[in-house]
Design a protein around this motif. Structure first.
Motif, PDB file in Angstrom:
ATOM      1  N   SER A  87      -4.589  -4.356   6.210  1.00  0.00           N
ATOM      2  CA  SER A  87      -4.652  -3.389   5.078  1.00  0.00           C
ATOM      3  C   SER A  87      -5.708  -2.112   5.275  1.00  0.00           C
ATOM      4  N   GLY A  88      -5.721  -1.244   4.361  1.00  0.00           N
ATOM      5  CA  GLY A  88      -6.636  -0.031   4.483  1.00  0.00           C
ATOM      6  C   GLY A  88      -5.882   0.873   5.328  1.00  0.00           C
ATOM      7  N   SER A  91      -4.816   0.309   8.865  1.00  0.00           N
ATOM      8  CA  SER A  91      -4.197  -1.297   8.967  1.00  0.00           C
ATOM      9  C   SER A  91      -4.937  -2.240   9.599  1.00  0.00           C
ATOM     10  N   TRP A  93      -7.202  -5.617  10.481  1.00  0.00           N
ATOM     11  CA  TRP A  93      -7.376  -6.715   9.858  1.00  0.00           C
ATOM     12  C   TRP A  93      -8.702  -6.870   8.909  1.00  0.00           C
ATOM     13  N   ARG A  94      -8.486  -7.227   7.878  1.00  0.00           N
ATOM     14  CA  ARG A  94      -9.708  -7.218   6.725  1.00  0.00           C
ATOM     15  C   ARG A  94      -9.533  -8.301   5.848  1.00  0.00           C
ATOM     16  N   ASP A  96      -8.575  -9.848   2.452  1.00  0.00           N
ATOM     17  CA  ASP A  96      -7.938  -9.137   1.248  1.00  0.00           C
ATOM     18  C   ASP A  96      -7.431 -10.320   0.478  1.00  0.00           C
ATOM     19  N   ARG A  98      -6.364 -10.114  -2.718  1.00  0.00           N
ATOM     20  CA  ARG A  98      -5.596  -9.848  -4.110  1.00  0.00           C
ATOM     21  C   ARG A  98      -4.551 -10.865  -4.336  1.00  0.00           C
ATOM     22  N   VAL A 101      -1.187 -10.006  -2.745  1.00  0.00           N
ATOM     23  CA  VAL A 101      -1.295 -10.275  -1.078  1.00  0.00           C
ATOM     24  C   VAL A 101      -1.134 -11.779  -0.764  1.00  0.00           C
ATOM     25  N   ASP A 127     -12.933 -13.139  -0.437  1.00  0.00           N
ATOM     26  CA  ASP A 127     -12.851 -11.752  -0.624  1.00  0.00           C
ATOM     27  C   ASP A 127     -14.055 -11.332  -1.440  1.00  0.00           C
ATOM     28  N   GLU A 129     -14.550  -8.502  -2.650  1.00  0.00           N
ATOM     29  CA  GLU A 129     -14.477  -7.352  -3.656  1.00  0.00           C
ATOM     30  C   GLU A 129     -13.257  -7.650  -4.683  1.00  0.00           C
ATOM     31  N   GLN A 135      -8.611 -14.702  -7.061  1.00  0.00           N
ATOM     32  CA  GLN A 135      -8.154 -15.267  -5.793  1.00  0.00           C
ATOM     33  C   GLN A 135      -7.743 -16.713  -6.014  1.00  0.00           C
TER      34      GLN A 135
END
Length: 279
Positions: A87-88, A91, A93-94, A96, A98, A101, A127, A129, A135
């Motif tokens: 994502s981002g 793209s 790997w991070r 995520d 949400r 997702v 995550d 954030e 989550q």
């Protein structure tokens, strides 16, 4: 003597020595054929716990396991992980976490693994954030829908585990841990107190090459490989530990599985317990 089986969540019985599929190549060709053979051999040897994740090839590892093993043998648990995505802007790997997702990755895992329900689903990382309640709430909803049987976590602290247990029933934790890397000993202790499965990743770090002289010495005395000594120590160290060593070679797989039969003497355990730690 510790039991060779563990009941995840109290009712999902697996042999404690499992297999981590991360290292299996998935690209077409001879390497993939070898990966299929390794996965099949693991089940032939009696392994009943196989670990994978969406992160491993963006689901390619899940597809490989399904190709190798479907229809699945009775009692075989393939557990996967979600929460890392491309994502981002670039793209990459991070983390995520949400809810949309997580839900999408679970749906993809069900399709790739060819099952209607993931008996054990682990959150690959928390995550920072995304609120933890969001989550874990998303996974709890999928559980109530029957798409997830049980929920676990990965790479968490004792505080994070405690917080998560206020939201969901946590049945497993997958943290980095080995004979020479016991940074997460407090997490292991918390899991043991609550009868939560603890799945160490990198379980033979520092041992597979025989780099640690004392492990190599104990191995020589027992007529075993250093990696076998490390796995035997893990199995002996706590009844909730379920090691998931990974390999792309059948000979290493057979060696790892044989570690289940290796018995350490009290003197050997004492020597290994004193080893310096190298996170």
């Amino acid at each position: 003597m510790a039991s060779n089986v563990f009941h995840i969540g109290g009712d999902l019985t697996v042999r404690r020595l499992g297999f981590g599929a991360m290292r299996l190549p998935t690209e077409p060709g001879p390497a993939r054929e070898a990966s299929l053979a390794v996965a099949r051999r693991a089940v032939e040897l009696g392994v009943t716990l196989i670990d994978t994740a969406h992160l491993y090839g963006g689901g390619a590892n899940e597809e490989l396991l399904a190709e190798a093993l479907y229809p699945y043998a009775d009692g075989l648990l393939i557990t996967t992980k979600v929460g890392v995505a491309r994502s981002g802007p670039s793209s990459e790997w991070r983390l995520d976490g949400r809810p949309d997702v997580l839900r999408l990755q679970v749906e993809h895992a069900l399709r790739r693994l060819r099952v209607d329900r993931l008996e054990l689903l682990q959150l690959h990382r928390i995550d920072p954030e995304v609120p933890l309640t969001d989550q874990l709430g998303a996974l709890r909803e999928l559980q109530s829908e029957g798409k997830i049987g049980r929920i676990g976590l990965s790479e968490v602290t004792v505080a994070e585990l405690d917080e998560a247990r206020q939201i969901i029933d946590v049945v497993s934790v997958q943290n980095r841990y080995s004979l020479v890397d016991r940074e997460h000993e407090p997490v292991l202790a918390a899991c043991e107190a609550a009868d939560i499965a603890f799945l160490p990743w990198r379980p033979v770090a520092g041992a597979a090459s025989g780099a640690t002289a004392e492990i190599a010495a104990v191995a020589a005395e027992l007529g075993a490989a250093p990696a076998q000594v490390s796995l035997a120590w893990l199995l002996d160290h706590s009844p909730v530990i379920l090691p998931i060593p990974g390999t792309a070679r059948i000979d290493h797989l057979e060696e790892n599985v044989a570690a289940e039969r290796l018995r350490l003497t009290p003197a050997h355990r004492e020597r290994l317990d004193r080893l310096p730690q190298h996170p």
